[in-house]
Design a protein around this motif. Structure first.
Motif, mmCIF file in Angstrom:
data_model
loop_
_atom_site.group_PDB
_atom_site.id
_atom_site.type_symbol
_atom_site.label_atom_id
_atom_site.label_comp_id
_atom_site.label_asym_id
_atom_site.label_seq_id
_atom_site.Cartn_x
_atom_site.Cartn_y
_atom_site.Cartn_z
ATOM 1 N N VAL A 59 12.845 -0.337 -8.855
ATOM 2 C CA VAL A 59 13.446 -2.050 -9.054
ATOM 3 C C VAL A 59 12.867 -2.749 -7.977
ATOM 4 N N SER A 60 13.135 -3.955 -8.249
ATOM 5 C CA SER A 60 12.655 -5.121 -7.309
ATOM 6 C C SER A 60 13.298 -4.986 -5.883
ATOM 7 N N PRO A 61 12.504 -5.103 -4.725
ATOM 8 C CA PRO A 61 13.292 -5.002 -3.497
ATOM 9 C C PRO A 61 13.711 -6.192 -3.161
ATOM 10 N N ALA A 62 13.577 -7.488 -3.931
ATOM 11 C CA ALA A 62 13.970 -8.659 -3.426
ATOM 12 C C ALA A 62 14.407 -9.598 -4.546
ATOM 13 N N ASP A 63 15.071 -10.508 -4.568
ATOM 14 C CA ASP A 63 15.146 -11.791 -5.467
ATOM 15 C C ASP A 63 13.789 -12.589 -5.257
ATOM 16 N N GLY A 64 13.405 -13.446 -6.405
ATOM 17 C CA GLY A 64 12.455 -14.299 -5.997
ATOM 18 C C GLY A 64 11.508 -14.352 -6.966
ATOM 19 N N GLN A 65 10.348 -15.008 -6.938
ATOM 20 C CA GLN A 65 9.437 -15.434 -8.198
ATOM 21 C C GLN A 65 8.166 -14.337 -7.681
ATOM 22 N N VAL A 66 7.590 -13.624 -8.877
ATOM 23 C CA VAL A 66 6.280 -13.240 -8.520
ATOM 24 C C VAL A 66 5.064 -14.273 -8.392
ATOM 25 N N VAL A 67 4.346 -14.352 -7.372
ATOM 26 C CA VAL A 67 3.413 -15.291 -6.999
ATOM 27 C C VAL A 67 1.953 -14.637 -7.295
ATOM 28 N N SER A 68 2.134 -13.312 -7.442
ATOM 29 C CA SER A 68 0.553 -12.436 -7.465
ATOM 30 C C SER A 68 0.850 -11.015 -8.126
ATOM 31 N N ILE A 69 -0.073 -10.505 -8.711
ATOM 32 C CA ILE A 69 -0.150 -9.147 -8.807
ATOM 33 C C ILE A 69 -1.692 -8.730 -8.847
ATOM 34 N N ASN A 70 -2.165 -7.813 -8.103
ATOM 35 C CA ASN A 70 -3.361 -7.507 -7.976
ATOM 36 C C ASN A 70 -3.651 -6.146 -7.478
ATOM 37 N N GLU A 71 -5.009 -5.528 -7.618
ATOM 38 C CA GLU A 71 -5.222 -4.330 -7.018
ATOM 39 C C GLU A 71 -5.551 -4.543 -5.409
ATOM 40 N N SER A 72 -4.771 -3.587 -4.500
ATOM 41 C CA SER A 72 -5.186 -3.838 -3.205
ATOM 42 C C SER A 72 -4.954 -2.468 -2.313
ATOM 43 N N PHE A 73 -5.816 -2.396 -1.457
ATOM 44 C CA PHE A 73 -5.714 -1.103 -0.449
ATOM 45 C C PHE A 73 -4.299 -1.427 0.254
ATOM 46 N N ALA A 74 -3.755 -0.407 0.886
ATOM 47 C CA ALA A 74 -2.602 -0.519 1.446
ATOM 48 C C ALA A 74 -2.652 -1.026 2.885
ATOM 49 N N PRO A 75 -1.836 -1.762 3.481
ATOM 50 C CA PRO A 75 -2.040 -2.287 4.796
ATOM 51 C C PRO A 75 -2.633 -1.102 5.832
ATOM 52 N N ASN A 76 -3.480 -1.521 6.715
ATOM 53 C CA ASN A 76 -4.015 -0.520 7.659
ATOM 54 C C ASN A 76 -3.041 0.077 8.331
ATOM 55 N N GLU A 77 -2.022 -0.416 8.716
ATOM 56 C CA GLU A 77 -0.959 0.412 9.439
ATOM 57 C C GLU A 77 -0.122 1.764 8.754
ATOM 58 N N CYS A 78 -0.508 1.485 7.439
ATOM 59 C CA CYS A 78 0.030 2.748 6.648
ATOM 60 C C CYS A 78 -1.053 3.859 6.716
ATOM 61 N N LYS A 79 -2.223 3.853 7.090
ATOM 62 C CA LYS A 79 -3.229 4.758 7.067
ATOM 63 C C LYS A 79 -3.133 5.596 5.647
ATOM 64 N N LEU A 80 -3.277 5.019 4.620
ATOM 65 C CA LEU A 80 -3.437 5.265 3.463
ATOM 66 C C LEU A 80 -4.751 4.885 2.622
ATOM 67 N N LYS A 81 -5.578 5.605 2.056
ATOM 68 C CA LYS A 81 -6.785 5.099 1.653
ATOM 69 C C LYS A 81 -6.961 4.714 0.262
ATOM 70 N N GLU A 82 -5.994 5.120 -0.480
ATOM 71 C CA GLU A 82 -6.203 4.887 -2.040
ATOM 72 C C GLU A 82 -5.488 3.408 -2.377
ATOM 73 N N GLN A 83 -6.169 2.975 -3.707
ATOM 74 C CA GLN A 83 -5.672 1.537 -3.950
ATOM 75 C C GLN A 83 -4.291 1.616 -4.469
ATOM 76 N N PHE A 84 -3.533 0.533 -4.522
ATOM 77 C CA PHE A 84 -2.367 0.317 -5.131
ATOM 78 C C PHE A 84 -2.310 -1.038 -6.052
ATOM 79 N N ASN A 85 -1.356 -1.012 -6.810
ATOM 80 C CA ASN A 85 -1.007 -2.430 -7.579
ATOM 81 C C ASN A 85 -0.148 -2.938 -6.586
ATOM 82 N N LYS A 86 -0.302 -4.337 -6.143
ATOM 83 C CA LYS A 86 0.406 -4.935 -4.939
ATOM 84 C C LYS A 86 1.033 -6.252 -5.915
ATOM 85 N N ILE A 87 2.138 -6.206 -5.893
ATOM 86 C CA ILE A 87 3.347 -7.325 -6.369
ATOM 87 C C ILE A 87 3.826 -8.081 -5.193
ATOM 88 N N SER A 88 3.528 -9.435 -5.202
ATOM 89 C CA SER A 88 3.889 -10.292 -4.178
ATOM 90 C C SER A 88 5.155 -11.066 -4.828
#
Length: 222
Positions: A59-88
């Motif tokens: 489920v959505s973590p927040a109320d609001g409008q989806v401004v972008s959906i794209n493929e992205s690596f996780a933030p560096n702080e997460c130390k995860l190398k795989e790509q994700f679907n990023k929903i903003s």
């Protein structure tokens, strides 16, 4: 009607009400302004009960409008190398700003990063703004990442989570004050049921149905 606001809002609401009561007899215009401000604080910090789907969905973590959906690596702080679907998801000042857990599991890491305060609707806000990045491991060991991002007006991120804490989908975990953004990173194998421009409801809108649950009809008021 049940008055429910986030705990962070009470100090603003009570202070403005007391000041309005004190000033209204002597300075009516200022008193009326403070009453309007009190209502604004209540509206911003409101914390409505939501009907959370209990099936195996994200489920959505927040109320609001989806401004972008794209493929992205996780933030560096997460130390995860795989790509994700990023929903903003962009939250304007009129949206509910209480944040909710998108999937049940255990908190694996929490990383707070000080930063700038660009407009939260801009892509660069994900990397440059003040933010709090949370990684949750679901029961199937998938990693789900969500990031609270401060915006142009927001100056404080509140997060009530702790490392290794068990979390339940749809429950409240924090708030970002006065305009903000939440980025959600899902494994690429997860199907997406939302689109750019869509308005989401935190804890209710289903973002992904990775196990293709056919009948999604179990909900819980949270």
């Amino acid at each position: 009607m049940h008055l429910r606001i986030h705990n962070e809002g009470w100090v603003y609401l009570i202070s403005s009400i007391i000041l309005s009561i004190i000033t209204l007899p002597f300075f009516p215009i200022i008193g009326i302004f403070l009453l309007i401000l009190s209502f604004s604080f209540y509206y911003f910090f409101r914390d409505p009960i939501r009907s959370v789907p209990m099936d195996d969905v994200v489920v959505s973590p927040a109320d609001g409008q989806v401004v972008s959906i794209n493929e992205s690596f996780a933030p560096n702080e997460c130390k995860l190398k795989e790509q994700f679907n990023k929903i903003s998801i962009f939250l304007n000042i009129f949206n509910v700003h209480v944040n909710r857990i998108p999937i049940s599991g255990y908190v694996k890491s929490i990383n707070y990063i000080p930063g700038k305060f660009f407009n939260a609707s801009l892509d660069k806000a994900s990397n440059d703004n003040e933010r709090n990045i949370i990684v949750v491991e679901a029961s199937n060991k998938d990693k789900i990442i969500f990031s609270q991002i401060a915006g142009l007006i927001a100056r404080r991120i509140v997060c009530d989570l702790k490392n290794n804490q068990e979390v339940i989908k749809g429950t409240r975990f924090g708030i970002i004050k006065f305009g903000s953004r939440v980025d959600l990173y899902l494994p690429k194998k997860y199907n997406l049921l939302i689109s750019v421009g869509q308005t989401l409801i935190g804890g209710e809108t289903i973002i992904s149905n990775p196990n293709n649950v056919i009948n999604i009809n179990k909900t819980k008021k949270i």
